[in-house]
Structure formats: structure tokens, C-alpha cells
Design an enzyme around this catalytic site. Structure first.
Site, PDB file in Angstrom:
ATOM      1  CG  HIS A  63      -2.318   0.853   1.065  1.00 36.79           C
ATOM      2  ND1 HIS A  63      -2.978   0.812  -0.225  1.00 36.79           N
ATOM      3  CD2 HIS A  63      -2.907   1.442   2.087  1.00 36.79           C
ATOM      4  CE1 HIS A  63      -3.952   1.408  -0.156  1.00 36.79           C
ATOM      5  NE2 HIS A  63      -3.949   1.822   1.209  1.00 36.79           N
ATOM      6  CG  ASN A 107      -8.591   6.072   5.098  1.00 37.95           C
ATOM      7  OD1 ASN A 107      -7.954   5.561   3.951  1.00 37.95           O
ATOM      8  ND2 ASN A 107      -9.571   5.396   5.762  1.00 37.95           N
TER       9      ASN A 107
END
Length: 222
Positions: free
Chosen positions: A46, A96
């Protein structure tokens, strides 16, 4: 307590960044390249965007100049590509919320969404595949979704780094947040070099022909 030398260096960097942010540059002569990832989790799939940015910093000769900028909660390094300025940004916020760092940096440097490159992992491409294209949806990527929301635009060019999708849907999260396997790590040096080449070539072409804008076609290496 930080050593006096470090504090002085940080102060010089802060002043230099203020000058850079205020210094006007013609359209197409300043670009922001953002490596999306989770701070504190290097080496995971990620965070492959952060790995690409580190390699890009080495290619630009600014790997030793990273410094924290509290205004945008990110690490910044600034390099030159011929007559264009390339600002590298590693958000210190979680994936996020990374768009808040990106939008603040774009504001500081006077950049539009079209002048902001996002580099991030892509589940739907196998490891070793790269794609550079303009805009579009977040395709389920929370970091990209945050950037779209905070910049209020879908126009950012994106370099998508394939990490492959696991066979079983219930293992996707573990796959994304996990580290590259030993076999995958052997492929990374070539992948990072190709990713840096693609970014630098694209930025160089746009800097030479700013009125033409980015290439809308998807670029897939063989």
C-alpha cells in the site's frame, strides 16, 4: 532536545520553502508529485507510492534534502528537471486523510489539480505493470478518494503501480497492508526505475509543451 545545528538547518529549510512557495513560476514549470502511502509502514504494498518517490528523489539528486513542513503535514523535497521545478511530497497523514496534505501543498505552491501527480498502488494490475493516465474515479483507493475530495477535482494525473489482486476476496486487506514477498522484492528495483522514468518523461514533455496538457492515453510498458 534537537541539536542546535539541526534546529538551524530546519529554520533555513522553512525560510527556503517560504521563498519557493511565494516565488511565481510560469504555467507548466512547477509540478507536485505525491507518493501515497501510510506513514510508518514503508515496504508494504500500500506504500509503494512512497518507494517510488524515494527513488525519484535519488534520480533528482535531492534524496538528502527531505524536510518536514508542518503547514501541510508532510515531508518535502524540491528538485529541478531542466527548467522545471519538481516538488516531491510524502504526506504524514494516514492514507484516508492524505488529501488534506496534498491540497494544502497545492495551495502553497500555487498549483492546479492538473499539475499534481499522484503515485499509488493499484490492485487491478499485476506487479510490474504501470499505468499513467489523467483523471478518473478513485477506483476504490482511499488515498485517491481523499485527494479528489480535498482538491475538488478528478483531474490529477496518476501513476498506478500494480500490486496484484489476491485470489480470495477476504485476503485483500492483508495483501494490501502486507510487505512484498522476497520474490516481489527482487522485481522492485527495476519497477521503481521504470516508474521514475515514466514520471520524469511525462513531466519533461509537459514542461516543454505546457499548453498541450497531459497525455490522455494510458501508458502500459510491455
Amino acid at each position: 532536545m534537537r541539536p542546535v545545528g539541526c534546529l538551524r538547518a530546519a529554520l533555513r529549510w522553512s525560510r527556503a520553502m517560504s521563498v519557493l512557495a511565494l516565488e511565481p513560476r510560469p504555467a507548466g514549470k512547477r509540478w507536485l508529485v505525491v507518493g501515497l502511502g501510510n506513514p510508518g509502514l514503508p515496504g508494504t504494498r500500500h506504500s509503494v507510492g512512497l518507494a517510488v518517490l524515494g527513488h525519484l528523489a535519488r534520480r533528482l539528486g535531492v534524496e538528502d534534502t527531505w524536510a518536514r513542513d508542518r503547514r501541510c503535514a508532510a515531508d518535502l523535497a524540491v528538485g529541478l528537471l531542466e527548467d522545471a521545478q519538481v516538488v516531491l511530497l510524502r504526506p504524514r497523514r494516514l492514507m484516508n486523510a492524505s488529501g488534506r496534505s496534498v491540497s494544502r501543498a497545492a495551495e502553497l505552491f500555487g498549483l492546479t489539480a492538473e499539475e499534481v501527480y499522484l503515485v499509488h498502488d493499484e490492485l487491478d494490475k499485476p506487479l510490474g505493470k504501470l499505468a499513467l493516465k489523467l483523471g478518473g474515479s478513485a477506483r476504490g483507493h482511499n488515498g485517491v478518494r481523499s485527494c479528489i475530495s480535498c482538491l475538488n477535482s478528478h483531474a490529477m494525473p496518476r501513476l498506478r503501480i500494480g500490486i496484484g489482486r489476491p485470489t480470495h476476496p477476504d485476503t485483500v486487506q492483508a495483501h494490501v497492508l502486507g510487505s512484498f514477498s522476497a520474490a516481489e522484492q527482487e522485481l522492485l528495483p527495476v519497477l521503481l526505475e521504470r516508474a521514475a522514468d515514466m514520471l520524469l518523461d511525462h513531466i519533461r514533455a509537459r514542461s516543454q509543451r505546457p499548453s498541450l496538457g497531459p497525455d490522455l492515453s494510458e501508458l502500459l510498458p510491455p
